[in-house]
Design a protein around this motif. Structure first.
Motif, PDB file in Angstrom:
ATOM      1  N   ASP A  24       2.279  17.087   7.268  1.00 22.37           N
ATOM      2  CA  ASP A  24       1.692  17.206   8.601  1.00 22.37           C
ATOM      3  C   ASP A  24       0.771  16.045   8.965  1.00 22.37           C
ATOM      4  N   GLY A  25       0.829  14.942   8.203  1.00 21.92           N
ATOM      5  CA  GLY A  25       0.071  13.752   8.583  1.00 21.92           C
ATOM      6  C   GLY A  25       0.801  12.974   9.671  1.00 21.92           C
ATOM      7  N   GLY A  26       0.134  11.968  10.208  1.00 18.54           N
ATOM      8  CA  GLY A  26       0.711  11.223  11.310  1.00 18.54           C
ATOM      9  C   GLY A  26       1.223   9.849  10.965  1.00 18.54           C
ATOM     10  N   SER A  27       1.036   9.393   9.719  1.00 15.34           N
ATOM     11  CA  SER A  27       1.403   8.035   9.337  1.00 15.34           C
ATOM     12  C   SER A  27       2.139   8.039   8.007  1.00 15.34           C
ATOM     13  N   PRO A  28       2.997   7.045   7.777  1.00 16.64           N
ATOM     14  CA  PRO A  28       3.719   6.976   6.501  1.00 16.64           C
ATOM     15  C   PRO A  28       2.784   6.651   5.344  1.00 16.64           C
ATOM     16  N   PRO A  29       3.212   6.946   4.116  1.00 15.56           N
ATOM     17  CA  PRO A  29       2.363   6.710   2.945  1.00 15.56           C
ATOM     18  C   PRO A  29       1.854   5.282   2.834  1.00 15.56           C
ATOM     19  N   LEU A  30       2.683   4.292   3.130  1.00 11.81           N
ATOM     20  CA  LEU A  30       2.231   2.901   3.012  1.00 11.81           C
ATOM     21  C   LEU A  30       1.078   2.621   3.959  1.00 11.81           C
ATOM     22  N   GLU A  31       1.155   3.098   5.185  1.00  8.60           N
ATOM     23  CA  GLU A  31       0.079   2.863   6.150  1.00  8.60           C
ATOM     24  C   GLU A  31      -1.217   3.517   5.698  1.00  8.60           C
ATOM     25  N   MET A  32      -1.123   4.727   5.165  1.00  3.98           N
ATOM     26  CA  MET A  32      -2.314   5.404   4.662  1.00  3.98           C
ATOM     27  C   MET A  32      -2.893   4.651   3.468  1.00  3.98           C
ATOM     28  N   ALA A  33      -2.020   4.178   2.584  1.00  2.00           N
ATOM     29  CA  ALA A  33      -2.491   3.453   1.401  1.00  2.00           C
ATOM     30  C   ALA A  33      -3.177   2.151   1.783  1.00  2.00           C
ATOM     31  N   LEU A  34      -2.615   1.427   2.721  1.00  2.13           N
ATOM     32  CA  LEU A  34      -3.217   0.161   3.147  1.00  2.13           C
ATOM     33  C   LEU A  34      -4.580   0.395   3.793  1.00  2.13           C
ATOM     34  N   ALA A  35      -4.692   1.479   4.560  1.00  2.00           N
ATOM     35  CA  ALA A  35      -5.984   1.800   5.171  1.00  2.00           C
ATOM     36  C   ALA A  35      -7.016   2.118   4.094  1.00  2.00           C
ATOM     37  N   ALA A  36      -6.598   2.847   3.064  1.00  2.00           N
ATOM     38  CA  ALA A  36      -7.516   3.160   1.968  1.00  2.00           C
ATOM     39  C   ALA A  36      -7.927   1.890   1.234  1.00  2.00           C
ATOM     40  N   ARG A  37      -6.984   1.006   1.008  1.00  2.00           N
ATOM     41  CA  ARG A  37      -7.301  -0.256   0.332  1.00  2.00           C
ATOM     42  C   ARG A  37      -8.271  -1.087   1.166  1.00  2.00           C
ATOM     43  N   GLN A  43       9.701  11.663  -2.863  1.00  2.00           N
ATOM     44  CA  GLN A  43       8.416  11.020  -2.605  1.00  2.00           C
ATOM     45  C   GLN A  43       7.891  10.330  -3.859  1.00  2.00           C
ATOM     46  N   LEU A  44       8.116  10.936  -5.020  1.00  2.00           N
ATOM     47  CA  LEU A  44       7.696  10.305  -6.265  1.00  2.00           C
ATOM     48  C   LEU A  44       8.396   8.963  -6.463  1.00  2.00           C
ATOM     49  N   GLU A  45       9.649   8.894  -6.102  1.00  2.00           N
ATOM     50  CA  GLU A  45      10.375   7.621  -6.202  1.00  2.00           C
ATOM     51  C   GLU A  45       9.767   6.588  -5.257  1.00  2.00           C
ATOM     52  N   LEU A  46       9.443   7.019  -4.035  1.00  2.00           N
ATOM     53  CA  LEU A  46       8.825   6.107  -3.076  1.00  2.00           C
ATOM     54  C   LEU A  46       7.478   5.609  -3.583  1.00  2.00           C
ATOM     55  N   ILE A  47       6.669   6.499  -4.145  1.00  2.00           N
ATOM     56  CA  ILE A  47       5.360   6.099  -4.665  1.00  2.00           C
ATOM     57  C   ILE A  47       5.515   5.034  -5.745  1.00  2.00           C
ATOM     58  N   GLY A  48       6.504   5.202  -6.615  1.00  2.00           N
ATOM     59  CA  GLY A  48       6.743   4.199  -7.640  1.00  2.00           C
ATOM     60  C   GLY A  48       7.073   2.843  -7.050  1.00  2.00           C
ATOM     61  N   GLU A  49       7.890   2.840  -5.991  1.00  2.00           N
ATOM     62  CA  GLU A  49       8.245   1.584  -5.338  1.00  2.00           C
ATOM     63  C   GLU A  49       7.031   0.949  -4.663  1.00  2.00           C
ATOM     64  N   LEU A  50       6.230   1.761  -3.981  1.00  3.61           N
ATOM     65  CA  LEU A  50       5.052   1.230  -3.289  1.00  3.61           C
ATOM     66  C   LEU A  50       4.030   0.687  -4.280  1.00  3.61           C
ATOM     67  N   ASN A  51       3.847   1.384  -5.388  1.00  3.81           N
ATOM     68  CA  ASN A  51       2.874   0.917  -6.376  1.00  3.81           C
ATOM     69  C   ASN A  51       3.275  -0.417  -6.987  1.00  3.81           C
ATOM     70  N   ALA A  52       4.570  -0.673  -7.064  1.00  7.14           N
ATOM     71  CA  ALA A  52       5.037  -1.946  -7.615  1.00  7.14           C
ATOM     72  C   ALA A  52       4.634  -3.111  -6.729  1.00  7.14           C
ATOM     73  N   THR A  53       4.478  -2.845  -5.431  1.00  9.19           N
ATOM     74  CA  THR A  53       4.111  -3.921  -4.498  1.00  9.19           C
ATOM     75  C   THR A  53       2.622  -3.935  -4.174  1.00  9.19           C
ATOM     76  N   LEU A  54       1.949  -2.797  -4.330  1.00  8.70           N
ATOM     77  CA  LEU A  54       0.531  -2.712  -3.963  1.00  8.70           C
ATOM     78  C   LEU A  54      -0.417  -3.033  -5.108  1.00  8.70           C
ATOM     79  N   ALA A  55       0.083  -3.092  -6.328  1.00  8.34           N
ATOM     80  CA  ALA A  55      -0.770  -3.320  -7.501  1.00  8.34           C
ATOM     81  C   ALA A  55      -1.707  -4.514  -7.284  1.00  8.34           C
ATOM     82  N   PRO A  56      -2.970  -4.372  -7.726  1.00 12.54           N
ATOM     83  CA  PRO A  56      -3.526  -3.340  -8.613  1.00 12.54           C
ATOM     84  C   PRO A  56      -3.933  -2.034  -7.919  1.00 12.54           C
TER      85      PRO A  56
END
Length: 267
Positions: A47-60, A90-103
């Motif tokens: 029920d969020g309004g943004s994709p996981p990558l957008e939320m992660a970038l905002a947190a970073r 979603q777990l697969e997506l998180i793995g892919e995103l973490n590979a590009t967002l590290a650390p």
């Protein structure tokens, strides 16, 4: 409301002044400065309004080292809760995103419903794969105190549970919603005994737990998770207010799991 009042009076909004750089931002509190992440946020997978990558970038961008993606579990259909298959995807997506967002790291997680019998609304196999499990009551909020207490303690005793989310379920704006009734001393003692963090929910309409229960949890010796429960990128900075509120009750960095490198971290 303050912005509207100031505008109607012909004054420049203090909020707008800060946005335009007209005032120096207040320095972070000691707790806020120690925070390394957020244990509870949602994406457009539920029920969020943004994709996981957008939320992660905002947190970073806020300086976080990690953020837990905790979309809803299947029973909460009104919030598009994730089936087992969708959670695996979603777990697969998180793995892919973490590979590009590290650390920077997205922690895999869920806000899992506490069912009426105290069980959790997802398979043990999947819960065991997650870094962060926030267990919350979303249904039958008006249960009598005795069965509600038993329900919550059963969820707290579940070895997969990391955080007890918005424990009273109250809403304090608009028509509002009264808080659930339960034996807070018994529930918070169970949290302490099982190492489950009690959530200090930063959402303005929740501010859960209420002051009296938050004071009791401090006295009992609970650990805490100061969480935004964000459903949009701009809500992630509600952490500031949550930290300030926690500090009013003497909650320091040593009692808040968000100050750790990667709380949970079963994967």
């Amino acid at each position: 409301a303050q912005v509207i009042t100031q505008a109607a009076a012909g004054q420049e909004s203090e909020y707008l002044t800060r946005l335009l750089g007209g005032g120096a931002p207040a320095p972070p509190t000691a707790l806020r400065a120690a925070m390394r992440g957020d244990c509870h946020m949602h994406s457009d997978w539920s029920d969020g309004g943004s994709p996981p990558l957008e939320m992660a970038l905002a947190a970073r961008d806020l300086g976080h080292e990690w953020v837990a993606l905790t979309d809803h579990s299947p029973r909460l259909t009104v919030a598009s809760g994730l089936s087992a298959d969708r959670l695996r995807a979603q777990l697969e997506l998180i793995g892919e995103l973490n590979a590009t967002l590290a650390p920077f790291r997205i922690l895999s997680g869920i806000e899992v419903d506490i069912l009426e019998n105290g069980s959790l609304d997802q398979t043990d196999e999947l819960l065991g794969q997650l870094d962060m499990v926030v267990a919350s009551v979303h249904s039958k909020l008006r249960m009598p105190s005795v069965p509600m207490t038993a329900r919550m303690i059963a969820a707290i005793r579940n070895p997969h549970t990391d955080v007890l989310g918005h424990c009273t379920g109250r809403i304090i704006v608009g028509r509002g919603r009264p808080q659930s009734e339960f034996d807070a001393e018994a529930v918070f003692t169970a949290c302490r005994e099982h190492g489950v963090a009690l959530e200090v929910n930063c959402r303005p309409e929740r501010q859960d737990p209420p002051d009296d229960l938050l004071r009791l949890a401090v006295e009992i010796g609970c650990l805490f998770a100061v969480d935004t429960d964000a459903h949009a990128p701009g809500q992630l900075d509600w952490l500031d207010g949550g930290c300030a509120r926690a500090e009013q009750f003497g909650i320091g960095p040593d009692r808040v799991i968000n100050t750790r490198g990667t709380p949970g971290g079963r994967r």
